[in-house]
Motif scaffolding. Structure first.
Motif, mmCIF file in Angstrom:
data_model
loop_
_atom_site.group_PDB
_atom_site.id
_atom_site.type_symbol
_atom_site.label_atom_id
_atom_site.label_comp_id
_atom_site.label_asym_id
_atom_site.label_seq_id
_atom_site.Cartn_x
_atom_site.Cartn_y
_atom_site.Cartn_z
ATOM 1 N N ILE A 93 -13.667 32.750 -19.279
ATOM 2 C CA ILE A 93 -14.807 33.322 -19.995
ATOM 3 C C ILE A 93 -15.772 32.217 -20.398
ATOM 4 N N ALA A 94 -17.053 32.405 -20.104
ATOM 5 C CA ALA A 94 -18.075 31.463 -20.565
ATOM 6 C C ALA A 94 -19.413 32.181 -20.606
ATOM 7 N N PHE A 95 -20.262 31.733 -21.497
ATOM 8 C CA PHE A 95 -21.632 32.257 -21.493
ATOM 9 C C PHE A 95 -22.585 31.266 -22.132
ATOM 10 N N ALA A 96 -23.776 31.210 -21.568
ATOM 11 C CA ALA A 96 -24.893 30.489 -22.173
ATOM 12 C C ALA A 96 -26.164 31.231 -21.761
ATOM 13 N N ASN A 97 -27.186 31.125 -22.591
ATOM 14 C CA ASN A 97 -28.463 31.732 -22.220
ATOM 15 C C ASN A 97 -29.023 31.030 -20.988
ATOM 16 N N VAL A 152 -22.821 13.968 -16.798
ATOM 17 C CA VAL A 152 -24.098 14.672 -16.885
ATOM 18 C C VAL A 152 -24.378 15.336 -15.538
ATOM 19 N N VAL A 153 -24.450 16.641 -15.544
ATOM 20 C CA VAL A 153 -24.740 17.418 -14.339
ATOM 21 C C VAL A 153 -26.040 18.174 -14.619
ATOM 22 N N GLN A 154 -27.053 17.892 -13.834
ATOM 23 C CA GLN A 154 -28.362 18.484 -14.077
ATOM 24 C C GLN A 154 -28.266 19.993 -14.276
ATOM 25 N N ASN A 155 -28.916 20.483 -15.293
ATOM 26 C CA ASN A 155 -28.992 21.907 -15.650
ATOM 27 C C ASN A 155 -27.739 22.476 -16.331
ATOM 28 N N TYR A 156 -26.609 21.797 -16.243
ATOM 29 C CA TYR A 156 -25.400 22.371 -16.852
ATOM 30 C C TYR A 156 -25.502 22.311 -18.392
ATOM 31 N N ASN A 157 -26.155 21.276 -18.868
ATOM 32 C CA ASN A 157 -26.632 21.192 -20.253
ATOM 33 C C ASN A 157 -25.674 21.702 -21.329
ATOM 34 N N ALA A 162 -20.214 22.666 -24.306
ATOM 35 C CA ALA A 162 -19.212 23.690 -24.637
ATOM 36 C C ALA A 162 -17.903 23.413 -23.894
ATOM 37 N N LYS A 163 -17.997 22.976 -22.632
ATOM 38 C CA LYS A 163 -16.772 22.682 -21.865
ATOM 39 C C LYS A 163 -16.065 21.434 -22.410
ATOM 40 N N ALA A 164 -16.843 20.492 -22.963
ATOM 41 C CA ALA A 164 -16.219 19.321 -23.607
ATOM 42 C C ALA A 164 -15.395 19.788 -24.800
ATOM 43 N N GLY A 190 -14.422 23.092 -8.760
ATOM 44 C CA GLY A 190 -15.702 22.708 -8.171
ATOM 45 C C GLY A 190 -16.630 23.903 -8.269
ATOM 46 N N PRO A 191 -17.950 23.695 -8.068
ATOM 47 C CA PRO A 191 -18.881 24.822 -8.188
ATOM 48 C C PRO A 191 -18.571 25.931 -7.181
ATOM 49 N N ILE A 192 -18.605 27.168 -7.657
ATOM 50 C CA ILE A 192 -18.312 28.352 -6.847
ATOM 51 C C ILE A 192 -19.428 29.365 -7.077
ATOM 52 N N THR A 195 -21.128 35.353 -9.810
ATOM 53 C CA THR A 195 -22.328 36.032 -10.313
ATOM 54 C C THR A 195 -22.998 35.193 -11.402
ATOM 55 N N SER A 196 -22.193 34.556 -12.273
ATOM 56 C CA SER A 196 -22.773 33.673 -13.303
ATOM 57 C C SER A 196 -23.585 32.555 -12.661
ATOM 58 N N ALA A 197 -23.023 31.952 -11.633
ATOM 59 C CA ALA A 197 -23.671 30.799 -11.006
ATOM 60 C C ALA A 197 -24.935 31.185 -10.231
ATOM 61 N N GLY A 199 -27.366 32.852 -11.082
ATOM 62 C CA GLY A 199 -28.572 32.746 -11.892
ATOM 63 C C GLY A 199 -29.038 31.316 -12.112
ATOM 64 N N VAL A 200 -28.237 30.351 -11.658
ATOM 65 C CA VAL A 200 -28.544 28.945 -11.908
ATOM 66 C C VAL A 200 -29.515 28.415 -10.852
ATOM 67 N N ARG A 201 -30.575 27.769 -11.347
ATOM 68 C CA ARG A 201 -31.604 27.234 -10.453
ATOM 69 C C ARG A 201 -31.005 26.212 -9.462
ATOM 70 N N ASP A 202 -31.389 26.312 -8.203
ATOM 71 C CA ASP A 202 -30.959 25.359 -7.159
ATOM 72 C C ASP A 202 -29.442 25.293 -6.962
ATOM 73 N N PHE A 203 -28.740 26.382 -7.271
ATOM 74 C CA PHE A 203 -27.278 26.346 -7.159
ATOM 75 C C PHE A 203 -26.814 26.106 -5.723
ATOM 76 N N SER A 204 -27.537 26.685 -4.765
ATOM 77 C CA SER A 204 -27.159 26.486 -3.346
ATOM 78 C C SER A 204 -27.261 25.011 -2.954
ATOM 79 N N LYS A 205 -28.269 24.326 -3.526
ATOM 80 C CA LYS A 205 -28.413 22.888 -3.252
ATOM 81 C C LYS A 205 -27.246 22.111 -3.853
ATOM 82 N N VAL A 206 -26.809 22.542 -5.024
ATOM 83 C CA VAL A 206 -25.649 21.895 -5.673
ATOM 84 C C VAL A 206 -24.430 22.046 -4.755
ATOM 85 N N LEU A 207 -24.225 23.265 -4.249
ATOM 86 C CA LEU A 207 -23.077 23.507 -3.363
ATOM 87 C C LEU A 207 -23.131 22.614 -2.132
#
Ligand code: 1JT
Length: 260
Positions: A93-97, A152-157, A162-164, A190-192, A195-197, A199-207
């Motif tokens: 379970i996780a959530f952020a705006n 530091v992972v760009q956009n994970y912010n 919260a994960k720390a 690793g990034p998967i 549905t949550s992911a 919405g993340v900008r440039d997620f395909s590039k991260v993958l």
């Protein structure tokens, strides 16, 4: 496979849809002979998760919003009527705006910060406190985390912060629950493309970037995360607690990589 969880009962929180890491874990647990209790968050997800409950022959599908103590309390009461004891719990379970995963971290609002912490980190403490009394013979609590907790992972912010907190909570909980033979661990996936992911900008590039640099030269499959969750919940994991296990094609070991 080998019925590693035969005779065990597991609670899985965080199934939202077919792509959820929690769904892959629930399916792997059933394959290994576990009896399942699934939870859904609110009416909007009820039907989907109830259908998975039928498909996976779950003993019960229950409502639980982990930010509401009264819902955790009634979850425990309903669990008691389904099973005398619990052997494993999975917190996925996780959530952020959304705006907090794209704006500079410096711009994180007080409310956005607290929301990410409450849903993504404090909820593990609340869940562990709720399920521990149902594990008189010991048990296993497993949560999901991500590398953005320590790098530091760009956009994970705000999610990284919260994960720390979540990973530190794993260590404190493992220390306190160890004498009760309850193990607490995190899987750092690793990034998967869940549905949550999406919405993340440039997620395909991260993958693509991760697949190019990771030792295994590919992305993480939810089924691989699920098999590690099976190991941690099973007797094979009996000596492992307070750990963060990376299931990420080896990406986290790479310093400077040259792709191609
Ligand atoms: C949340 C979201 C928690 C996405 C998450 C997450 N944990 C991992 N991801 C995927 C992810 C996201 C980013 C990333 C790498 C992986 C979205 C909504 C709320 C909680 O950056 C490279 C940003």
């Amino acid at each position: 496979m080998s019925q590693l969880l035969a005779g065990k009962t597991a609670l899985v929180l965080g199934v939202a849809n077919k792509w959820s890491i929690a769904y892959a874990i629930a399916a792997a647990f059933v394959r290994e002979g576990a009896s399942l209790v699934l939870t859904y968050q609110g009416e909007r997800q009820r039907q989907t998760v109830e259908e998975f409950g039928v498909e996976l022959k779950a003993a019960k599908v229950l409502n639980c919003d982990v930010t509401k103590q009264e819902e955790l309390d009634s979850l425990v009461n309903e669990l008691k009527s389904v099973t005398p004891t619990l052997d494993a719990a999975v917190h996925s379970i996780a959530f952020a705006n959304k705006e907090d995963l794209s704006r500079p971290f410096l711009e994180t609002s007080r409310d956005g910060y607290l929301l990410a912490q409450e849903v993504s980190a404090y909820s593990l403490v609340a869940v562990a406190r709720s399920v521990a009394p149902l594990m008189p013979n010991g048990g296993s609590v497993t949560t999901l985390t991500y590398l953005g907790s320590t790098r530091v992972v760009q956009n994970y912010n705000v999610m990284g912060v919260a994960k720390a907190a979540l990973e530190a909570s794993v260590r404190y909980l493992a220390s306190e629950l160890g004498p009760l033979k309850i193990r607490v661990n995190a899987i750092s996936a690793g990034p998967i493309k869940t549905t949550s992911a999406r919405g993340v900008r440039d997620f395909s590039k991260v993958l693509d970037g991760v697949a190019a640099l990771a030792p295994l030269r590919r992305n993480t499959d939810p089924a691989e995360v699920a098999d590690t969750a099976v190991f941690l919940a099973s007797d094979l994991g009996r000596g492992v607690t307070g750990n963060v296990v990376f299931v990420d094609s080896g990406f986290q070991i790479v310093g400077v990589g040259i792709s191609g």
